[in-house]
Write a protein that holds these residues in place. Structure first.
Motif, PDB file in Angstrom:
ATOM      1  N   HIS A  42       0.831  -1.205   0.000  1.00 37.75           N
ATOM      2  CA  HIS A  42       0.000   0.000   0.000  1.00 37.75           C
ATOM      3  C   HIS A  42       0.868   1.259   0.000  1.00 37.75           C
ATOM      4  CE1 HIS A  42      -2.677  -3.069   1.662  1.00 37.75           C
ATOM      5  NE2 HIS A  42      -3.692  -2.295   1.311  1.00 37.75           N
ATOM      6  N   ASP A  43       0.292   2.354  -0.460  1.00 34.98           N
ATOM      7  CA  ASP A  43       0.925   3.658  -0.287  1.00 34.98           C
ATOM      8  C   ASP A  43       0.493   4.173   1.076  1.00 34.98           C
ATOM      9  OD1 ASP A  43       2.080   3.542  -2.776  1.00 34.98           O
ATOM     10  OD2 ASP A  43       0.597   4.830  -3.742  1.00 34.98           O
ATOM     11  N   VAL A  44       1.415   4.164   2.019  1.00 35.26           N
ATOM     12  CA  VAL A  44       1.121   4.580   3.386  1.00 35.26           C
ATOM     13  C   VAL A  44       1.482   6.056   3.503  1.00 35.26           C
ATOM     14  CG1 VAL A  44       1.570   4.152   5.833  1.00 35.26           C
ATOM     15  CG2 VAL A  44       1.598   2.245   4.205  1.00 35.26           C
ATOM     16  N   LEU A  45       0.457   6.906   3.446  1.00 35.90           N
ATOM     17  CA  LEU A  45       0.657   8.355   3.457  1.00 35.90           C
ATOM     18  C   LEU A  45      -0.337   9.028   4.390  1.00 35.90           C
ATOM     19  CD1 LEU A  45       1.134   8.976  -0.358  1.00 35.90           C
ATOM     20  CD2 LEU A  45       2.786   9.541   1.430  1.00 35.90           C
ATOM     21  N   SER A  46       0.093  10.124   4.988  1.00 36.72           N
ATOM     22  CA  SER A  46      -0.770  10.876   5.896  1.00 36.72           C
ATOM     23  C   SER A  46      -1.041  12.285   5.402  1.00 36.72           C
ATOM     24  CB  SER A  46      -0.118  10.947   7.280  1.00 36.72           C
ATOM     25  OG  SER A  46       0.082   9.651   7.771  1.00 36.72           O
TER      26      SER A  46
END
Length: 164
Positions: A65-69
């Motif tokens: 996954h693209d783990v972004l905040s």
């Protein structure tokens, strides 16, 4: 929005716990992958009351996954070394200055001014691949050291011996 500089002014255990809980709430509210994971294990800001209860996102998610905040542009992508044929995890960085400040302050805290050092880097296998956060950090420290002999010495043992 959380003040990203707060992590660099932690003054004790209580301060750490306060900031860690703020970071947890921020990540839960702004990182959809993390939020969905927390919901699956029934953890959320209303029932996580201490640092020890904060769920860690399994490394597998950084592979799939693209783990972004944030919606900010990705400035840098760091990848794990992995093994041959293995999918590597990715750390997507939207503000590289936070990473830089982290290792620069860490170095300064434990060793003093980087300009007082000659950085001799022996990092086999890291130089042969793209996306290493360690190589990024060491390249920056080499540059900041301003020492003529600072550099990478992969397999250049004779040259390295001459430096010593």
């Amino acid at each position: 929005m959380i003040d990203s500089t707060a992590i660099f002014s932690i003054s004790g255990k209580k301060d750490f716990e306060k900031i860690a809980m703020k970071v947890f709430r921020y990540q839960y509210e702004n990182n959809l992958v993390y939020q969905q994971f927390c919901n699956l294990i029934h953890r959320n800001p209303s029932n996580v009351k201490s640092v020890n209860e904060i769920p860690f996102l399994p490394i597998q998610f950084f592979k799939s996954h693209d783990v972004l905040s944030s919606q900010n542009t990705i400035e840098q992508t760091f990848t794990s070394s992995g093994t041959t044929g293995m999918q590597t995890s990715r750390h997507l960085v939207t503000d590289i200055t936070i990473y830089q400040e982290s290792y620069r302050k860490g170095f300064s805290e434990f060793y003093g001014n980087i300009e007082n050092y000659c950085v001799l880097a022996l990092l086999p296998s890291y130089l042969e691949r793209e996306g290493s956060s360690l190589i990024y950090m060491v390249e920056d420290l080499i540059e900041l050291s301003n020492h003529l002999d600072s550099g990478f010495y992969l397999n250049n043992y004779d040259e390295l011996i001459l430096k010593g």
